[in-house]
Design a protein around this motif. Structure first.
Motif, PDB file in Angstrom:
ATOM      1  N   ILE A 156      40.572  54.878  35.136  1.00 31.73           N
ATOM      2  CA  ILE A 156      40.141  53.489  34.975  1.00 31.73           C
ATOM      3  C   ILE A 156      41.326  52.532  34.913  1.00 31.73           C
ATOM      4  O   ILE A 156      41.273  51.430  35.473  1.00 31.73           O
ATOM      5  N   ASP A 157      42.411  52.921  34.239  1.00 31.84           N
ATOM      6  CA  ASP A 157      43.590  52.039  34.168  1.00 31.84           C
ATOM      7  C   ASP A 157      44.053  51.658  35.572  1.00 31.84           C
ATOM      8  O   ASP A 157      44.208  50.480  35.899  1.00 31.84           O
ATOM      9  N   ALA A 158      44.316  52.663  36.383  1.00 29.37           N
ATOM     10  CA  ALA A 158      44.809  52.410  37.743  1.00 29.37           C
ATOM     11  C   ALA A 158      43.784  51.659  38.574  1.00 29.37           C
ATOM     12  O   ALA A 158      44.144  50.784  39.379  1.00 29.37           O
ATOM     13  N   CYS A 159      42.507  51.971  38.381  1.00 34.88           N
ATOM     14  CA  CYS A 159      41.438  51.275  39.100  1.00 34.88           C
ATOM     15  C   CYS A 159      41.471  49.780  38.787  1.00 34.88           C
ATOM     16  O   CYS A 159      41.372  48.934  39.685  1.00 34.88           O
ATOM     17  N   ALA A 160      41.619  49.438  37.507  1.00 33.88           N
ATOM     18  CA  ALA A 160      41.653  48.030  37.097  1.00 33.88           C
ATOM     19  C   ALA A 160      42.882  47.318  37.668  1.00 33.88           C
ATOM     20  O   ALA A 160      42.793  46.195  38.172  1.00 33.88           O
ATOM     21  N   HIS A 161      44.051  47.967  37.599  1.00 32.69           N
ATOM     22  CA  HIS A 161      45.265  47.358  38.131  1.00 32.69           C
ATOM     23  C   HIS A 161      45.133  47.119  39.644  1.00 32.69           C
ATOM     24  O   HIS A 161      45.451  46.036  40.142  1.00 32.69           O
ATOM     25  N   ARG A 162      44.670  48.140  40.361  1.00 29.81           N
ATOM     26  CA  ARG A 162      44.586  48.028  41.827  1.00 29.81           C
ATOM     27  C   ARG A 162      43.584  46.956  42.243  1.00 29.81           C
ATOM     28  O   ARG A 162      43.851  46.176  43.172  1.00 29.81           O
ATOM     29  N   LYS A 163      42.435  46.935  41.583  1.00 26.69           N
ATOM     30  CA  LYS A 163      41.430  45.939  41.963  1.00 26.69           C
ATOM     31  C   LYS A 163      41.918  44.537  41.647  1.00 26.69           C
ATOM     32  O   LYS A 163      41.680  43.598  42.416  1.00 26.69           O
ATOM     33  N   ALA A 164      42.615  44.370  40.535  1.00 26.69           N
ATOM     34  CA  ALA A 164      43.171  43.057  40.208  1.00 26.69           C
ATOM     35  C   ALA A 164      44.131  42.600  41.300  1.00 26.69           C
ATOM     36  O   ALA A 164      44.086  41.443  41.751  1.00 26.69           O
ATOM     37  N   LEU A 165      44.991  43.497  41.757  1.00 28.67           N
ATOM     38  CA  LEU A 165      45.926  43.164  42.831  1.00 28.67           C
ATOM     39  C   LEU A 165      45.174  42.769  44.096  1.00 28.67           C
ATOM     40  O   LEU A 165      45.515  41.783  44.760  1.00 28.67           O
ATOM     41  N   ASP A 166      44.144  43.535  44.423  1.00 29.26           N
ATOM     42  CA  ASP A 166      43.343  43.248  45.616  1.00 29.26           C
ATOM     43  C   ASP A 166      42.695  41.870  45.537  1.00 29.26           C
ATOM     44  O   ASP A 166      42.553  41.173  46.552  1.00 29.26           O
ATOM     45  N   LEU A 167      42.295  41.472  44.324  1.00 29.76           N
ATOM     46  CA  LEU A 167      41.597  40.202  44.131  1.00 29.76           C
ATOM     47  C   LEU A 167      42.563  39.025  43.961  1.00 29.76           C
ATOM     48  O   LEU A 167      42.118  37.880  43.840  1.00 29.76           O
ATOM     49  N   GLY A 168      43.849  39.301  43.937  1.00 26.11           N
ATOM     50  CA  GLY A 168      44.813  38.230  43.714  1.00 26.11           C
ATOM     51  C   GLY A 168      44.984  37.859  42.260  1.00 26.11           C
ATOM     52  O   GLY A 168      45.567  36.825  41.941  1.00 26.11           O
ATOM     53  N   LEU A 169      44.487  38.712  41.347  1.00 29.11           N
ATOM     54  CA  LEU A 169      44.649  38.477  39.912  1.00 29.11           C
ATOM     55  C   LEU A 169      45.957  39.107  39.438  1.00 29.11           C
ATOM     56  O   LEU A 169      46.365  40.157  39.934  1.00 29.11           O
ATOM     57  N   GLU A 170      46.595  38.495  38.456  1.00 25.54           N
ATOM     58  CA  GLU A 170      47.787  39.093  37.881  1.00 25.54           C
ATOM     59  C   GLU A 170      47.381  40.204  36.914  1.00 25.54           C
ATOM     60  O   GLU A 170      46.355  40.102  36.230  1.00 25.54           O
ATOM     61  N   THR A 171      48.205  41.242  36.858  1.00 24.68           N
ATOM     62  CA  THR A 171      47.866  42.386  36.021  1.00 24.68           C
ATOM     63  C   THR A 171      49.119  42.978  35.402  1.00 24.68           C
ATOM     64  O   THR A 171      50.146  43.124  36.065  1.00 24.68           O
TER      65      THR A 171
END
Length: 365
Positions: A156-171
């Protein structure tokens, strides 16, 4: 900001044996500065009996300065920022927790004091349903631009980081080791991307390896940095439950993804919901409504702050992101006495900018 000598002393003090973050922060409060601590003699340090003889000898002998010098060389070579408790660059949300780190090491492009923050934690072996929920809800809250915080672990950690990057969100990832390595090493590429659209944060020097005892310490920072913490699939024990309990202790909002009663990876989430310590979360709008993220918007918030005095801004910044703080918490975190704080709170309340809640709690209107 710290000068070179203060940076060196701060690193050395952090490494003093049997001292710890709480006593180090108390020492800093009592002496007023890092310089005053290291210029104190044995008589003055002995008055701070809470630090113990071992830590006192370490400070007086300057024993840790050679190690600190090597660490400072590493920090400066790698472009790492030192965040000392009480300094202007220290994350304001961490000022609110009783076991806040004394010194942090940060490398990245994202500001840590953002209007909205969401920590996402969960199992290292999620189901497809857990991954899908994580990605979907982050997508649904994208327009509110929260800073996404997690721990760079598998699942889940990596999933959240990767999706944030994909969405243009800072993480931002909070690490359980020094910044001279990435753990797990398979996430090095992910970590490098985050430096350009987020960052890496730790309280450990470069010599510290990812030992098991470091992870609960890491988890308290994940919880402390959050306005809300979301648990996405977990068993009844483990790091995610530690993070959730810390968030509860810190009076953060905790959310959990529900699951079937007999799914092992839903037992922890379901228990948090059953105990009413976490709110059920299956849609992004539920998070937005509970956190009151719909208003004010980021631009409105910035415009509001421009109209406030510096002291009023300090109060408002502590209440950002839907925070509800008790009067005593505000008094402890702000450098004024009782009468001045009461006057400022009354002024902000009369202008409709903050709301007084039952039990002497306050939040932004």
């Amino acid at each position: 900001m710290l000068n070179e000598k203060e940076k060196l002393w701060a690193i050395a003090l952090q490494q003093s044996p049997q001292l710890g973050a709480i006593r180090a922060r108390r020492l800093l409060r009592d002496f007023g500065s890092i310089q005053a601590i290291y210029e104190a003699d044995a008589v003055a340090l002995a008055q701070a009996s809470y630090i113990g003889k071992t830590a006192m000898r370490h400070i007086l002998s300057r024993e840790g300065l050679e190690t600190a010098k090597r660490e400072l060389d590493f920090v400066e070579k790698k472009g790492i920022e030192l965040l000392l408790f009480g300094e202007s660059n220290y994350p304001r949300r961490l000022l609110q927790i009783e076991d806040a780190p004394f010194l942090l090491y940060y490398k990245g492009s994202a500001a840590l004091d953002q209007l909205r923050t969401l920590s996402v934690v969960g199992t290292r072996k999620p189901t497809e349903n857990g991954r899908s929920a994580c990605e979907r809800i982050l997508t649904e809250i994208k327009e509110f631009s929260p800073l996404i915080i997690s721990g760079l672990a598998y699942g889940i950690d990596a999933c959240a980081h990767r999706k944030a990057l994909d969405l243009g969100l800072e993480t931002v990832a909070v690490l359980a080791h020094g910044l001279n390595r990435i753990y797990p090493p398979q996430h090095r590429s992910l970590a490098e991307q985050m430096l350009e659209q987020g960052g890496l944060l730790t309280e450990f020097i470069s010599q510290n390896k990812p030992l098991a005892c470091n992870f609960p310490m890491r988890n308290r920072i994940i919880a402390g940095l959050s306005d809300a913490l979301w648990v996405v699939e977990t068993g009844p024990k483990g790091g995610s439950m530690i993070s959730a309990q810390k968030a509860i202790d810190y009076q953060r909002r905790v959310f959990a993804l529900p699951g079937r009663w007999n799914d092992k990876l839903s037992l922890g989430c379901n228990e948090l919901i059953r105990q009413q310590t976490a709110l059920l979360l299956t849609k992004g709008e539920q998070l937005v409504q509970k956190m009151k993220w719909s208003q004010p918007q980021r631009g409105q918030q910035q415009q509001l702050f421009q109209q406030l005095s510096p002291k009023e801004q300090q109060i408002s910044e502590l209440l950002l992101g839907g925070q509800q703080l008790h009067y005593n918490q505000l008094l402890a975190q702000l450098p004024w006495g009782h009468s001045q704080l009461i006057e400022l709170l009354l002024q902000l309340e009369m202008r409709g900018l903050i709301k007084a809640l039952p039990g002497k709690y306050y939040r932004l209107s």
